[in-house]
Design a protein around this motif. Structure first.
Motif, PDB file in Angstrom:
ATOM      1  N   ALA A 372       0.812  -1.219   0.000  1.00  0.00           N
ATOM      2  CA  ALA A 372       0.000   0.000   0.000  1.00  0.00           C
ATOM      3  C   ALA A 372       0.843   1.265   0.000  1.00  0.00           C
ATOM      4  O   ALA A 372       0.307   2.371  -0.179  1.00  0.00           O
ATOM      5  CB  ALA A 372      -0.926  -0.002   1.216  1.00  0.00           C
ATOM      6  N   ASP A 373       2.147   1.124   0.211  1.00  0.00           N
ATOM      7  CA  ASP A 373       3.009   2.298   0.357  1.00  0.00           C
ATOM      8  C   ASP A 373       3.836   2.609  -0.883  1.00  0.00           C
ATOM      9  O   ASP A 373       4.441   3.673  -0.969  1.00  0.00           O
ATOM     10  CB  ASP A 373       3.985   2.086   1.528  1.00  0.00           C
ATOM     11  CG  ASP A 373       3.270   1.771   2.834  1.00  0.00           C
ATOM     12  OD1 ASP A 373       2.172   2.318   3.032  1.00  0.00           O
ATOM     13  OD2 ASP A 373       3.803   0.974   3.629  1.00  0.00           O
ATOM     14  N   LEU A 374       3.884   1.693  -1.852  1.00  0.00           N
ATOM     15  CA  LEU A 374       4.801   1.864  -2.982  1.00  0.00           C
ATOM     16  C   LEU A 374       4.363   2.957  -3.942  1.00  0.00           C
ATOM     17  O   LEU A 374       5.202   3.592  -4.584  1.00  0.00           O
ATOM     18  CB  LEU A 374       4.962   0.550  -3.737  1.00  0.00           C
ATOM     19  CG  LEU A 374       5.558  -0.625  -2.960  1.00  0.00           C
ATOM     20  CD1 LEU A 374       5.808  -1.799  -3.895  1.00  0.00           C
ATOM     21  CD2 LEU A 374       6.850  -0.224  -2.262  1.00  0.00           C
ATOM     22  N   GLY A 375       3.047   3.163  -4.089  1.00  0.00           N
ATOM     23  CA  GLY A 375       2.566   4.219  -4.965  1.00  0.00           C
ATOM     24  C   GLY A 375       1.679   3.722  -6.088  1.00  0.00           C
ATOM     25  O   GLY A 375       0.514   4.108  -6.185  1.00  0.00           O
ATOM     26  N   PRO A 376       2.162   2.851  -6.991  1.00  0.00           N
ATOM     27  CA  PRO A 376       1.320   2.397  -8.102  1.00  0.00           C
ATOM     28  C   PRO A 376       0.194   1.484  -7.633  1.00  0.00           C
ATOM     29  O   PRO A 376       0.263   0.884  -6.562  1.00  0.00           O
ATOM     30  CB  PRO A 376       2.312   1.625  -8.994  1.00  0.00           C
ATOM     31  CG  PRO A 376       3.668   2.046  -8.545  1.00  0.00           C
ATOM     32  CD  PRO A 376       3.541   2.382  -7.105  1.00  0.00           C
ATOM     33  N   ASP A 377      -0.833   1.370  -8.466  1.00  0.00           N
ATOM     34  CA  ASP A 377      -1.925   0.443  -8.205  1.00  0.00           C
ATOM     35  C   ASP A 377      -1.428  -0.969  -8.471  1.00  0.00           C
ATOM     36  O   ASP A 377      -1.078  -1.308  -9.597  1.00  0.00           O
ATOM     37  CB  ASP A 377      -3.105   0.778  -9.121  1.00  0.00           C
ATOM     38  CG  ASP A 377      -4.329  -0.077  -8.833  1.00  0.00           C
ATOM     39  OD1 ASP A 377      -4.222  -1.047  -8.051  1.00  0.00           O
ATOM     40  OD2 ASP A 377      -5.396   0.217  -9.398  1.00  0.00           O
ATOM     41  N   LEU A 378      -1.394  -1.799  -7.448  1.00  0.00           N
ATOM     42  CA  LEU A 378      -0.905  -3.172  -7.580  1.00  0.00           C
ATOM     43  C   LEU A 378      -2.036  -4.181  -7.670  1.00  0.00           C
ATOM     44  O   LEU A 378      -1.805  -5.381  -7.544  1.00  0.00           O
ATOM     45  CB  LEU A 378       0.009  -3.522  -6.401  1.00  0.00           C
ATOM     46  CG  LEU A 378       1.271  -2.684  -6.241  1.00  0.00           C
ATOM     47  CD1 LEU A 378       2.099  -3.185  -5.061  1.00  0.00           C
ATOM     48  CD2 LEU A 378       2.096  -2.686  -7.517  1.00  0.00           C
ATOM     49  N   GLY A 379      -3.259  -3.727  -7.906  1.00  0.00           N
ATOM     50  CA  GLY A 379      -4.388  -4.637  -7.941  1.00  0.00           C
ATOM     51  C   GLY A 379      -5.123  -4.682  -9.257  1.00  0.00           C
ATOM     52  O   GLY A 379      -6.179  -5.314  -9.348  1.00  0.00           O
ATOM     53  N   ASP A 380      -4.596  -4.018 -10.300  1.00  0.00           N
ATOM     54  CA  ASP A 380      -5.363  -3.919 -11.541  1.00  0.00           C
ATOM     55  C   ASP A 380      -4.801  -4.759 -12.677  1.00  0.00           C
ATOM     56  O   ASP A 380      -5.098  -4.510 -13.839  1.00  0.00           O
ATOM     57  CB  ASP A 380      -5.463  -2.461 -11.984  1.00  0.00           C
ATOM     58  CG  ASP A 380      -4.106  -1.856 -12.310  1.00  0.00           C
ATOM     59  OD1 ASP A 380      -3.074  -2.487 -11.988  1.00  0.00           O
ATOM     60  OD2 ASP A 380      -4.084  -0.749 -12.900  1.00  0.00           O
ATOM     61  N   SER A 381      -3.973  -5.746 -12.358  1.00  0.00           N
ATOM     62  CA  SER A 381      -3.459  -6.627 -13.410  1.00  0.00           C
ATOM     63  C   SER A 381      -3.280  -8.027 -12.848  1.00  0.00           C
ATOM     64  O   SER A 381      -3.201  -8.224 -11.632  1.00  0.00           O
ATOM     65  CB  SER A 381      -2.118  -6.108 -13.956  1.00  0.00           C
ATOM     66  OG  SER A 381      -1.089  -6.231 -12.981  1.00  0.00           O
ATOM     67  N   THR A 382      -3.232  -9.005 -13.758  1.00  0.00           N
ATOM     68  CA  THR A 382      -2.875 -10.371 -13.388  1.00  0.00           C
ATOM     69  C   THR A 382      -1.413 -10.561 -13.754  1.00  0.00           C
ATOM     70  O   THR A 382      -1.060 -10.620 -14.937  1.00  0.00           O
ATOM     71  CB  THR A 382      -3.760 -11.397 -14.113  1.00  0.00           C
ATOM     72  OG1 THR A 382      -5.109 -11.244 -13.648  1.00  0.00           O
ATOM     73  CG2 THR A 382      -3.299 -12.811 -13.836  1.00  0.00           C
ATOM     74  N   GLY A 383      -0.564 -10.613 -12.741  1.00  0.00           N
ATOM     75  CA  GLY A 383       0.871 -10.604 -12.966  1.00  0.00           C
ATOM     76  C   GLY A 383       1.463 -11.992 -13.046  1.00  0.00           C
ATOM     77  O   GLY A 383       0.972 -12.950 -12.427  1.00  0.00           O
ATOM     78  N   TRP A 384       2.576 -12.108 -13.809  1.00  0.00           N
ATOM     79  CA  TRP A 384       3.297 -13.372 -13.971  1.00  0.00           C
ATOM     80  C   TRP A 384       4.787 -13.115 -13.762  1.00  0.00           C
ATOM     81  O   TRP A 384       5.241 -13.009 -12.642  1.00  0.00           O
ATOM     82  CB  TRP A 384       2.965 -13.980 -15.340  1.00  0.00           C
ATOM     83  CG  TRP A 384       1.513 -14.255 -15.529  1.00  0.00           C
ATOM     84  CD1 TRP A 384       0.546 -13.371 -15.936  1.00  0.00           C
ATOM     85  CD2 TRP A 384       0.823 -15.487 -15.291  1.00  0.00           C
ATOM     86  NE1 TRP A 384      -0.692 -13.982 -15.963  1.00  0.00           N
ATOM     87  CE2 TRP A 384      -0.546 -15.277 -15.584  1.00  0.00           C
ATOM     88  CE3 TRP A 384       1.224 -16.758 -14.883  1.00  0.00           C
ATOM     89  CZ2 TRP A 384      -1.505 -16.288 -15.469  1.00  0.00           C
ATOM     90  CZ3 TRP A 384       0.277 -17.775 -14.770  1.00  0.00           C
ATOM     91  CH2 TRP A 384      -1.072 -17.528 -15.051  1.00  0.00           C
ATOM     92  N   GLY A 385       5.535 -12.995 -14.838  1.00  0.00           N
ATOM     93  CA  GLY A 385       6.963 -12.748 -14.692  1.00  0.00           C
ATOM     94  C   GLY A 385       7.253 -11.397 -14.072  1.00  0.00           C
ATOM     95  O   GLY A 385       6.586 -10.401 -14.361  1.00  0.00           O
TER      96      GLY A 385
END
Length: 568
Positions: A372-385
């Protein structure tokens, strides 16, 4: 004595002898080939123009409900022929319903090996024997038999196998005597000397047991099937034929002894800085696991299993038992405090997991959740590599995350943009990142149905590029064209996994990197270690900590060169 070789990235070699206690100042007269003025970070897909003619074999006739094909696969950077240029091994696969069409045509898709000829690639799969017909998942590149050549372990949804490097000329598939041939669905693989005997071991994650359905499951795939146990293969040295043989000892060592998760990404790293390798596993829809490598009191003779060490699962206690759909792992010291931090990619809406390593307590691993502190939205993609790399060479590690939706219903609509998170510490915003993908030119690349990715300096210009495997699509190679800072690359003889390199900048800051064989999503990255130096024109000290604890120090190393250090 230690021998340290200093190379300008585009110059001839100078030899320098150094003892473990130190050495004379390194020569700085071999400058990197002159660079033009900076235009900012720029990533350009150059796969087609450099000869990487590869298209993943799945879904040529459209998407189908085929889980192994949807999971895509990984890729491995390795210098298989020892010429100083990184080659690329790419895992391939196919959808089961298309099998007959493949067989009636050109044959089943196979893994591919591309030889790097000074920055351009040629497909050498046939002449090297590197083509494997399997429903490929991941790979790891490491010297598994100690002969100085990099071997490949390849995982699949049907079988997993080992390719021995035959003198840098060809690969030969290992037989049953190797002990590591597997059937069933396995995902990630990582290599390193886990038991401290000087030989490289393997950790392989088990994913889904397709033979055992769970009819009462209330959640979707993979929970509709039982999981497979994660495996530990300990090297026992020569098998009588000049190759290493392995024995599986996961349960004896405490690796996933009960409640099998759905393991995907795996990394070996000395998280607690005690000199041995620990294991972190990303589990799909199950809590991730962190296994601390602890010595058995009294050593191997007192250990009923005869190992002399044991894995103790610490994820919940350490604060990293994220319950999301864990896919890929990136482990590195991104905040420069000397402790390893973690990033684990998850599915859309769950939020990718980001953890900062805490100061060591009473021999207890501990992390703080900082997503929650890094800045970018980390919940709007399905990440892999996912990879940590100092893309802009400002001394601070940035993050590259590739994405793509699952389940796959349409190859185009399920594609998602590559994300690049720039570390803002150089601007005084410690612990903060900015999404700079659009500024870096990734709109021109477009959204990808990406899976495996791996960072490496493929063109030997001193900055880090990124290869991306795309489900059903062409391979992508993102060349880094905008980095303008000074840089330093370090190659260690044998590229031993777990070896650590620290450099001290003129301002007193210390940067640390570790060789990892196996990381990201089912992939292997550059075995050399890369440091952005910003404006610094030299490094006050370079310290290598080898597996086993020996150290090599080199003082006063000039910037913009490759340093090659011989092993003790």
């Amino acid at each position: 004595m230690r021998v340290v070789r200093l190379l300008g990235f585009a110059a001839a070699a100078v030899l320098l002898s150094a003892s473990a206690a130190g050495c004379r100042s390194a020569s700085t007269d071999e400058a990197l080939a002159e660079r033009g003025p900076s235009s900012g970070l720029e990533l350009v897909d150059v796969a087609a123009e450099v000869g990487l003619d590869f298209r993943h074999g799945a879904f040529r006739q459209g998407a189908s409900p085929d889980a192994p094909a949807m999971m895509g696969g990984g890729l491995c950077w390795l210098d298989y022929d020892g010429d100083g240029w990184l080659d690329l091994f790419v895992v391939d696969g196919y959808a089961q319903r298309e099998r007959d069409e493949w067989l009636a045509g050109e044959g089943l898709p196979t893994s591919r090996l591309f030889r790097n000829v000074e920055g351009r690639f040629e497909d050498v799969t046939e002449e090297t024997g590197a083509g494997l017909e399997l429903r490929g998942q991941g790979c790891v590149a490491a010297d598994l038999d100690g002969d100085g050549r990099t071997d490949l372990y390849v995982t699949g949804a049907d079988r997993s196998t080992l390719l021995w490097n035959e003198g840098g000329r060809a690969f030969e598939e290992a037989g049953d005597e190797s002990g590591v041939r597997l059937f069933g669905w396995h995902g990630g693989a990582a290599a390193g000397d886990v038991d401290g005997d000087g030989r490289v071991d393997l950790v392989v994650t088990g994913y889904v047991d397709l033979a055992n359905r769970v009819p009462e499951a209330t959640l979707g795939f993979p929970n509709t099937f039982l999981g497979r146990r994660d495996l530990l293969f300990l090297s026992e040295g020569g098998d009588g034929g000049g190759r290493a043989a392995f024995r599986e000892a996961g349960a004896e060592a405490g690796l996933e002894v009960a409640g099998f998760g759905y393991g995907l990404g795996v990394v070996l790293e000395d998280f607690d800085r005690d000199g041995d390798l620990d294991v972190h596993v990303a589990n799909d829809t199950n809590p991730n696991r962190l296994y601390e490598n602890v010595p058995w009191p009294g050593g191997a003779e007192a250990d009923p299993a005869g190992l002399g060490f044991r894995f103790e699962e610490r994820a919940a206690a350490a604060g990293v038992a994220d319950p999301g759909s864990g896919m890929g792992i990136a482990a590195a010291d991104w905040d420069g405090d000397g402790r390893t931090d973690l990033f684990v990619s998850n599915a859309r809406g769950q939020g990718h997991a980001a953890y900062r390593g805490d100061p060591p307590g009473e021999n207890e691993l501990s992390f703080t959740d900082v997503r929650a502190d890094l800045g970018p939205d980390l919940g709007d993609s399905t990440g892999w590599g996912v990879s940590w790399a100092d893309l802009d060479l400002d001394t601070h590690l940035d993050l590259v995350l590739v994405n793509g939706d699952i389940p796959v219903t349409d190859l185009e609509s399920d594609a998602e943009p590559v994300r690049v998170f720039r570390n803002l510490a150089a601007e005084g915003s410690e612990g903060r990142f900015a999404d700079v993908g659009r500024d870096a030119g990734l709109d021109a690349v477009g959204p990808l149905l990406a899976r495996g990715s791996a960072a490496a300096d493929y063109d030997n210009d001193g900055d880090v590029d990124v290869a991306v495997l795309v489900v059903g699509g062409p391979l992508v190679l993102l060349e880094n064209r905008g980095a303008a800072g000074n840089r330093l690359a370090v190659a260690l003889e044998g590229s031993p996994p777990g070896a650590e390199v620290s450099i001290v900048l003129p301002d007193g800051r210390t940067l640390r990197r570790t060789i990892q064989a196996g990381s990201s999503y089912l992939s292997s990255e550059d075995p050399r270690l890369h440091f952005g130096l910003g404006d610094a024109e030299s490094v006050a000290e370079l310290l290598v900590r080898w597996p086993g604890g020996e150290e090599t120090r080199v003082d006063d190393v000039g910037a913009n060169r490759l340093v090659t250090v011989k092993a003790p």
